[in-house]
Design an enzyme around this catalytic site. Sequence first.
Site, short mmCIF file in Angstrom:
data_model
loop_
_atom_site.label_atom_id
_atom_site.label_comp_id
_atom_site.label_asym_id
_atom_site.label_seq_id
_atom_site.Cartn_x
_atom_site.Cartn_y
_atom_site.Cartn_z
N TYR A 180 -62.09 14.19 3.58
CA TYR A 180 -61.52 14.47 4.90
C TYR A 180 -60.90 13.20 5.44
O TYR A 180 -61.43 12.10 5.24
CB TYR A 180 -62.62 14.92 5.88
CG TYR A 180 -63.06 16.34 5.71
CD1 TYR A 180 -62.48 17.35 6.45
CD2 TYR A 180 -64.08 16.67 4.82
CE1 TYR A 180 -62.89 18.67 6.32
CE2 TYR A 180 -64.50 17.98 4.69
CZ TYR A 180 -63.90 18.97 5.44
OH TYR A 180 -64.31 20.26 5.30
N TYR A 227 -67.18 18.49 -1.24
CA TYR A 227 -67.55 17.14 -0.83
C TYR A 227 -69.05 17.04 -0.53
O TYR A 227 -69.68 18.02 -0.14
CB TYR A 227 -66.69 16.68 0.36
CG TYR A 227 -67.15 17.09 1.73
CD1 TYR A 227 -67.90 16.20 2.50
CD2 TYR A 227 -66.87 18.34 2.23
CE1 TYR A 227 -68.34 16.57 3.76
CE2 TYR A 227 -67.30 18.71 3.49
CZ TYR A 227 -68.04 17.83 4.25
OH TYR A 227 -68.47 18.20 5.48
N ARG A 248 -70.89 20.56 -0.21
CA ARG A 248 -70.31 21.77 0.39
C ARG A 248 -69.38 22.45 -0.62
O ARG A 248 -68.60 21.80 -1.28
CB ARG A 248 -69.46 21.43 1.63
CG ARG A 248 -70.16 20.84 2.85
CD ARG A 248 -71.15 21.74 3.54
NE ARG A 248 -70.93 23.17 3.54
CZ ARG A 248 -70.09 23.85 4.32
NH1 ARG A 248 -69.35 23.23 5.20
NH2 ARG A 248 -70.00 25.16 4.24
N HIS A 291 -63.89 24.74 1.03
CA HIS A 291 -63.70 25.62 2.20
C HIS A 291 -62.59 25.13 3.08
O HIS A 291 -62.21 23.95 3.04
CB HIS A 291 -65.00 25.72 3.00
CG HIS A 291 -65.43 24.42 3.60
ND1 HIS A 291 -66.10 23.47 2.88
CD2 HIS A 291 -65.28 23.89 4.84
CE1 HIS A 291 -66.34 22.42 3.65
NE2 HIS A 291 -65.84 22.64 4.85
N HIS A 306 -61.64 25.26 7.23
CA HIS A 306 -62.14 25.60 8.57
C HIS A 306 -61.06 26.38 9.34
O HIS A 306 -59.89 26.00 9.29
CB HIS A 306 -62.46 24.33 9.37
CG HIS A 306 -63.61 23.56 8.82
ND1 HIS A 306 -64.89 23.74 9.27
CD2 HIS A 306 -63.68 22.61 7.86
CE1 HIS A 306 -65.71 22.93 8.62
NE2 HIS A 306 -65.00 22.22 7.76
#
Lengths: 230, 194
Positions: free
Chosen positions: A103, A142, A152, A155, A157
């Site tokens: 991120y 990640y 995780r 995905h 968001h």
Amino acid sequence: METEIKDNDTQPPHFYPAYKSTILRSPTKPLMLVKDFIKDLSLPVFGESCIGEFDNDLTKNAMKDRQPIGERIKVAGKVTDQYGRPLPGVLIEIWQANAAGRYIHKAEIHDAPLDPNFLGAGRMLTDKEGGYMFYTIKPGAYPWSNHYNAWRPNHIHFSIMGHQIEHRLVTQMYFPGDPLFEFDPIYQSVPKHARHLLVAKFRMDWTEVEFALAYEFNIVLNGSKRTPFE
Amino acid sequence: MMETLETTPSQTVGPFFAYSLSAEQYGYPFDSIVNDVLVDERSPDERIYITGKVFDGAGAVITDALVELWQADETGRYRKIPIDRKNDGFTGFGRVGTGTNPDGSFSFTTIKPGSQSGGAPHINVMLLMRGSLHLLHTRIYFSDEINDKDVLFSSINAGRRNTLIATLNYGNGRTEYHFDIHMQGDRETVFFDI
């Protein structure tokens, strides 16, 4: 501590201790029931001029000198209410990790490379049929600190804002067949029978030849308290 | 009885929402369509400032929450016409993350809402954070208003009503209302099932 989950409920509880951060951050008292007129309260409507030319194309909206690295994909679907009625003009905002699972957020410390040509943020409004479509890069998995060696699943968001207050939803879209599902407490917080609702469907017929794979993710917003034809 | 579709489950906003939902506030290269100001210079009424913090069950300030406000104008009407750009007149809608002020506080600039149908003036609050699997709804009422006449306010358990009252404070040379949100504990904020 948690209110009983009804059989037909698709929602996670507030308190889900396997996801550790819920322990100190979830309400301990039941939510207060309110009358329907409060659920019908409007939310703001955003005009098309709020949306920039490449806001729905994450492969372009932060590009500096070359294409972002990773698998180019299309994510598309419809936003409807529970009666299947399309919801036009709904604001969809998305954010995600890059192909390496990193991120761009400043608080992120995962030691995977940033991609100078990828930000990972986008937004758009649904069209008259409630449809939306983003181009992006498939996000990587990640690691996070919830438990030892926690990862995780891939995905994206989603923040969704419809035109009434019960049509505000924040969720995450997952990819089919992810081996991390069984180890992820955020995904697992959803009742078993409803987890498939968060998993996009691979759509071979929506792929673009020699350009992008495609996934379908439909969003159904709450509306059970309203009669369908009022 | 018409068959209904299953609703999409909620998931946490997680810790990394800022570069999409509040990018300018956090200094990311993505423009924001919403920020901490719910009015622009065309709104004539006196500015008020809503400030506060979000606390977890151990009393620690939560520095990765996202707070959204939605309110009526001074006559008690919600905006119906589309918002075409950031701070497009009185929008009545604001959004701020708690990660940029050193003390973890949020702060909004707005005007005091009016009320209609005998209700008390209030602001709707939507709250998101890592560790919360849902978006939470609550309301801000004002300490200098008569709130007991309000249907929703007066239906709240009397011992918990004060968790929704923002307290007036002229201390900083401006009209400020202080509103803290407590996720748990003796002062746990009342959240609504919407």
